[in-house]
Design an enzyme around this catalytic site. Structure first.
Site, PDB file in Angstrom:
ATOM      1  N   GLN A 112    -118.943  52.909  24.677  1.00 14.46           N
ATOM      2  CA  GLN A 112    -118.201  53.394  25.857  1.00 14.46           C
ATOM      3  C   GLN A 112    -117.494  52.223  26.530  1.00 14.46           C
ATOM      4  O   GLN A 112    -118.150  51.373  27.139  1.00 14.46           O
ATOM      5  CB  GLN A 112    -119.214  54.030  26.820  1.00 14.46           C
ATOM      6  CG  GLN A 112    -118.642  54.566  28.096  1.00 14.46           C
ATOM      7  CD  GLN A 112    -119.737  54.844  29.119  1.00 14.46           C
ATOM      8  OE1 GLN A 112    -120.845  54.298  29.039  1.00 14.46           O
ATOM      9  NE2 GLN A 112    -119.443  55.694  30.079  1.00 14.46           N
ATOM     10  N   SER A 115    -116.573  50.218  31.921  1.00 17.41           N
ATOM     11  CA  SER A 115    -116.726  49.188  32.956  1.00 17.41           C
ATOM     12  C   SER A 115    -115.891  47.950  32.651  1.00 17.41           C
ATOM     13  O   SER A 115    -115.698  47.582  31.489  1.00 17.41           O
ATOM     14  CB  SER A 115    -118.186  48.736  33.057  1.00 17.41           C
ATOM     15  OG  SER A 115    -119.020  49.827  33.296  1.00 17.41           O
ATOM     16  N   SER A 147    -122.596  48.655  25.766  1.00 18.64           N
ATOM     17  CA  SER A 147    -123.768  48.815  24.900  1.00 18.64           C
ATOM     18  C   SER A 147    -123.304  49.197  23.503  1.00 18.64           C
ATOM     19  O   SER A 147    -122.364  49.991  23.347  1.00 18.64           O
ATOM     20  CB  SER A 147    -124.675  49.937  25.422  1.00 18.64           C
ATOM     21  OG  SER A 147    -124.979  49.722  26.776  1.00 18.64           O
ATOM     22  N   GLU A 230    -123.484  61.597  30.860  1.00 18.78           N
ATOM     23  CA  GLU A 230    -124.228  60.336  30.720  1.00 18.78           C
ATOM     24  C   GLU A 230    -125.495  60.366  31.565  1.00 18.78           C
ATOM     25  O   GLU A 230    -126.573  59.976  31.131  1.00 18.78           O
ATOM     26  CB  GLU A 230    -123.345  59.161  31.152  1.00 18.78           C
ATOM     27  CG  GLU A 230    -124.074  57.824  31.126  1.00 18.78           C
ATOM     28  CD  GLU A 230    -123.155  56.622  31.375  1.00 18.78           C
ATOM     29  OE1 GLU A 230    -122.092  56.808  31.982  1.00 18.78           O
ATOM     30  OE2 GLU A 230    -123.526  55.514  30.960  1.00 18.78           O
ATOM     31  N   GLU A 363    -127.536  53.256  44.210  1.00 20.34           N
ATOM     32  CA  GLU A 363    -126.841  53.406  45.501  1.00 20.34           C
ATOM     33  C   GLU A 363    -125.672  54.384  45.352  1.00 20.34           C
ATOM     34  O   GLU A 363    -125.469  55.274  46.190  1.00 20.34           O
ATOM     35  CB  GLU A 363    -126.309  52.055  46.001  1.00 20.34           C
ATOM     36  CG  GLU A 363    -127.376  51.052  46.417  1.00 20.34           C
ATOM     37  CD  GLU A 363    -128.065  50.380  45.237  1.00 20.34           C
ATOM     38  OE1 GLU A 363    -127.558  50.496  44.099  1.00 20.34           O
ATOM     39  OE2 GLU A 363    -129.118  49.745  45.438  1.00 20.34           O
TER      40      GLU A 363
HETATM   41  C1  LIG Z   1    -128.158  48.076  30.473  1.00 22.11           C
HETATM   42  C2  LIG Z   1    -126.751  48.429  30.854  1.00 22.11           C
HETATM   43  C3  LIG Z   1    -125.927  49.067  29.939  1.00 22.11           C
HETATM   44  C4  LIG Z   1    -124.615  49.381  30.275  1.00 22.11           C
HETATM   45  N1  LIG Z   1    -123.819  49.975  29.314  1.00 22.11           N
HETATM   46  C5  LIG Z   1    -122.518  50.231  29.610  1.00 22.11           C
HETATM   47  C6  LIG Z   1    -121.652  50.750  28.597  1.00 22.11           C
HETATM   48  O1  LIG Z   1    -122.058  50.976  27.462  1.00 22.11           O
HETATM   49  N2  LIG Z   1    -120.367  50.964  28.912  1.00 22.11           N
HETATM   50  C7  LIG Z   1    -119.856  50.731  30.164  1.00 22.11           C
HETATM   51  O2  LIG Z   1    -118.680  51.003  30.375  1.00 22.11           O
HETATM   52  N3  LIG Z   1    -120.648  50.228  31.149  1.00 22.11           N
HETATM   53  C8  LIG Z   1    -121.966  49.961  30.892  1.00 22.11           C
HETATM   54  N4  LIG Z   1    -122.781  49.432  31.868  1.00 22.11           N
HETATM   55  C9  LIG Z   1    -122.180  49.085  33.157  1.00 22.11           C
HETATM   56  C10 LIG Z   1    -122.614  49.908  34.361  1.00 22.11           C
HETATM   57  O3  LIG Z   1    -122.067  51.205  34.317  1.00 22.11           O
HETATM   58  C11 LIG Z   1    -122.168  49.136  35.609  1.00 22.11           C
HETATM   59  O4  LIG Z   1    -122.879  47.914  35.624  1.00 22.11           O
HETATM   60  C12 LIG Z   1    -122.447  49.888  36.885  1.00 22.11           C
HETATM   61  O5  LIG Z   1    -121.601  51.005  36.997  1.00 22.11           O
HETATM   62  C13 LIG Z   1    -122.296  48.992  38.155  1.00 22.11           C
HETATM   63  O6  LIG Z   1    -121.089  48.332  38.149  1.00 22.11           O
HETATM   64  P1  LIG Z   1    -121.033  46.749  38.409  1.00 22.11           P
HETATM   65  O7  LIG Z   1    -121.983  46.087  37.461  1.00 22.11           O
HETATM   66  O8  LIG Z   1    -119.598  46.347  38.353  1.00 22.11           O
HETATM   67  O9  LIG Z   1    -121.593  46.535  39.872  1.00 22.11           O
HETATM   68  P2  LIG Z   1    -120.819  46.734  41.249  1.00 22.11           P
HETATM   69  O10 LIG Z   1    -120.065  48.015  41.211  1.00 22.11           O
HETATM   70  O11 LIG Z   1    -120.046  45.488  41.537  1.00 22.11           O
HETATM   71  O12 LIG Z   1    -122.006  46.892  42.259  1.00 22.11           O
HETATM   72  C14 LIG Z   1    -122.678  45.780  42.870  1.00 22.11           C
HETATM   73  C15 LIG Z   1    -123.653  46.315  43.893  1.00 22.11           C
HETATM   74  O13 LIG Z   1    -122.948  46.988  44.964  1.00 22.11           O
HETATM   75  C16 LIG Z   1    -123.454  48.291  45.154  1.00 22.11           C
HETATM   76  N5  LIG Z   1    -122.369  49.214  45.532  1.00 22.11           N
HETATM   77  C17 LIG Z   1    -121.144  49.295  44.950  1.00 22.11           C
HETATM   78  N6  LIG Z   1    -120.410  50.278  45.537  1.00 22.11           N
HETATM   79  C18 LIG Z   1    -121.198  50.858  46.476  1.00 22.11           C
HETATM   80  C19 LIG Z   1    -121.017  51.916  47.422  1.00 22.11           C
HETATM   81  N7  LIG Z   1    -119.873  52.604  47.484  1.00 22.11           N
HETATM   82  N8  LIG Z   1    -122.051  52.226  48.238  1.00 22.11           N
HETATM   83  C20 LIG Z   1    -123.229  51.526  48.183  1.00 22.11           C
HETATM   84  N9  LIG Z   1    -123.452  50.502  47.322  1.00 22.11           N
HETATM   85  C21 LIG Z   1    -122.448  50.167  46.491  1.00 22.11           C
HETATM   86  C22 LIG Z   1    -124.043  48.676  43.805  1.00 22.11           C
HETATM   87  O14 LIG Z   1    -125.021  49.694  43.935  1.00 22.11           O
HETATM   88  C23 LIG Z   1    -124.632  47.360  43.320  1.00 22.11           C
HETATM   89  O15 LIG Z   1    -125.890  47.151  43.901  1.00 22.11           O
HETATM   90  C24 LIG Z   1    -124.108  49.088  31.566  1.00 22.11           C
HETATM   91  C25 LIG Z   1    -124.936  48.454  32.497  1.00 22.11           C
HETATM   92  C26 LIG Z   1    -126.241  48.111  32.147  1.00 22.11           C
HETATM   93  C27 LIG Z   1    -127.106  47.432  33.172  1.00 22.11           C
END
Ligand SMILES: Cc1cc2nc3c(=O)[nH]c(=O)nc-3n(C[C@H](O)[C@H](O)[C@H](O)COP(=O)(O)OP(=O)(O)OC[C@H]3O[C@@H](n4cnc5c(N)ncnc54)[C@H](O)[C@@H]3O)c2cc1C
Length: 393
Positions: A112, A115, A147, A230, A363
């Site tokens: 996928q 992100s 992933s 998902e 969150e």
């Molecule tokens: C093990 C693992 C596998 C993954 N696999 C995939 C994959 O296969 N494909 C893919 O596309 N993605 C994948 N991801 C990515 C995942 O979907 C993102 O990490 C996730 O959506 C959070 O985005 P970010 O890491 O950019 O954090 P951010 O969006 O930058 O968030 C940082 C912090 O801010 C908080 N925050 C952000 N916005 C808000 C809000 N509006 N209100 C309150 N709090 C908020 C969040 O909760 C978090 O604590 C994977 C992640 C992990 C950990």
């Protein structure tokens, strides 16, 4: 004859024609797909029979009792749980015919590409660009946390096709061939020491328009189907009692009386009950799914799953004391699947940290439940009507 009787008859017919002990695994899986017994709720000709999803259990039970091979669903979770329902809903007949069978048999793994470094929770802000050139789209950008990209033949990809409209409106959904020139996959090492996910660089990747899913500019709506599925796929797996993370800790409790304390007993009982309630809620959610597509309710399941996994694995580390801190292997492996129950307590504790991030952070899921399930006032969104190109980045 009821649908269940008919399914049982068809399953036995399959077993008679392809006895599992004498049939190659892949031949059996392909024959099962062709017989419509792969996912019975899919249409005829696409691995199903157009029957209610709940009847899948009739087939699975018969096949399990006969020792038939399965398609190793944990290894191909993104394909089964996310790509397939999206292709079914938005794909053309050619796309469905091309992709669904090898996806289900596991011959082709999916990943996928959603992100990005600047677009996770705020996924609609994504900056990977797809520009039309003749019959192709040329894609440039960077994805992250992907992933299984190192195993994948195909990816579901969202990219920006129109920077001049607000962020949710200028996105288009594609299927990307991970073996195409310009696709570069680099491992990302996680807290577990392993590299289950990757960063993926897309440089001048050409995707034919025939691999677009849905209309140009409608990718956000298509992506909602993927994201809702998902959350159900991550949080709503069918499990037997004690089938999830609570299983190993309950086993340790029973087998190691010397580790027990009154305080840990109280906490274990509380978590055991909560795990069972979550499991049964998952059953109910699956029954609701029979009636239609998953909605925002899956967010609640995924929230509970993440919190429970973290609390239960934390309790297990405490219960085991010093031995709970041991960790089996820090070498950078490239695992084919996430195995919560087959590994040691240290792995479970570390890997479950990601559960409250992957598939939407807890969150963000709380926001979804608040707004779309409970109907509470929405968060202020000041960028809804601003062209993506004018947003601060
Ligand atoms: C093990 C693992 C596998 C993954 N696999 C995939 C994959 O296969 N494909 C893919 O596309 N993605 C994948 N991801 C990515 C995942 O979907 C993102 O990490 C996730 O959506 C959070 O985005 P970010 O890491 O950019 O954090 P951010 O969006 O930058 O968030 C940082 C912090 O801010 C908080 N925050 C952000 N916005 C808000 C809000 N509006 N209100 C309150 N709090 C908020 C969040 O909760 C978090 O604590 C994977 C992640 C992990 C950990």
């Amino acid at each position: 004859m009821t649908d269940a009787d008919e399914l049982r008859r068809r399953t036995r017919e399959l077993l008679a024609a392809y006895p599992p002990a004498e049939t190659e695994r892949l031949d059996f899986l392909r024959a099962r797909f062709d017989a419509g017994l792969a996912w019975v709720h899919f249409p005829e000709g696409l691995g199903g029979l157009g029957l209610p999803r709940s009847l899948q259990a009739v087939v699975d039970t018969e096949l399990e009792a006969a020792g038939a091979p399965d398609n190793d669903p944990r290894r191909i979770g993104i394909g089964l749980g996310m790509a397939a329902p999206t292709i079914l809903q938005y794909g053309t007949d050619e796309q469905k015919a091309r992709f669904l069978k090898p996806l289900w048999t596991g011959e082709e793994v999916w990943c996928q590409l959603f992100s990005e470094p600047g677009a996770g929770s705020d996924l609609a802000a994504l900056g990977t660009r797809a520009v039309r050139e003749g019959d192709d789209w040329v894609v440039n950008g960077q994805k992250v946390w992907t992933s299984s990209a190192h195993l994948a033949r195909w990816a579901i990809l969202i990219a920006r096709t129109d920077p001049d409209v607000p962020k949710h409106r200028g996105i288009t959904y594609f299927v990307c061939d991970m073996t195409d020139p310009g696709v570069e996959v680099r491992p990302l090492r996680q807290i577990t020491g392993e590299a289950e996910f990757n960063e993926v660089f897309l440089t001048g990747v050409r995707i034919p328009d025939s691999r677009r899913l849905g209309e140009v500019g409608d990718g956000w709506r298509v992506a909602q189907t993927t994201l809702n599925n998902e959350r159900v796929a991550i949080g709503g797996m069918r499990l037997p009692r004690e089938g999830g993370m609570i299983g190993p800790v309950a086993k340790t409790w029973r087998e190691r009386p010397e580790l027990r304390t009154h305080d840990l007993h109280q906490r274990l009982l509380k978590l055991w009950v909560e795990a069972e309630v979550a499991r049964l809620t998952g059953e109910r959610l699956r029954q609701q799914l029979v009636a239609g597509q998953p909605g925002p309710e899956g967010a609640g399941m995924k929230l509970a799953f993440a919190r429970l996994n973290q609390e239960i694995s934390g309790l297990e580390v405490e219960l085991r004391g010093g031995e709970g801190l041991l960790y089996d292997d820090w070498t950078m492996r490239r695992p084919e699947l996430v195995d919560f129950t087959g590994r040691d307590a240290g792995y479970r504790y570390l890997r479950s940290k990601g559960n409250s991030i992957e598939g939407g952070t807890s969150e963000v899921l709380l926001n979804i439940v608040a707004e779309r399930v409970l109907g509470l006032p929405a968060e202020p969104r000041t960028d809804k009507d601003v062209a993506w190109k004018d947003l601060a980045r």
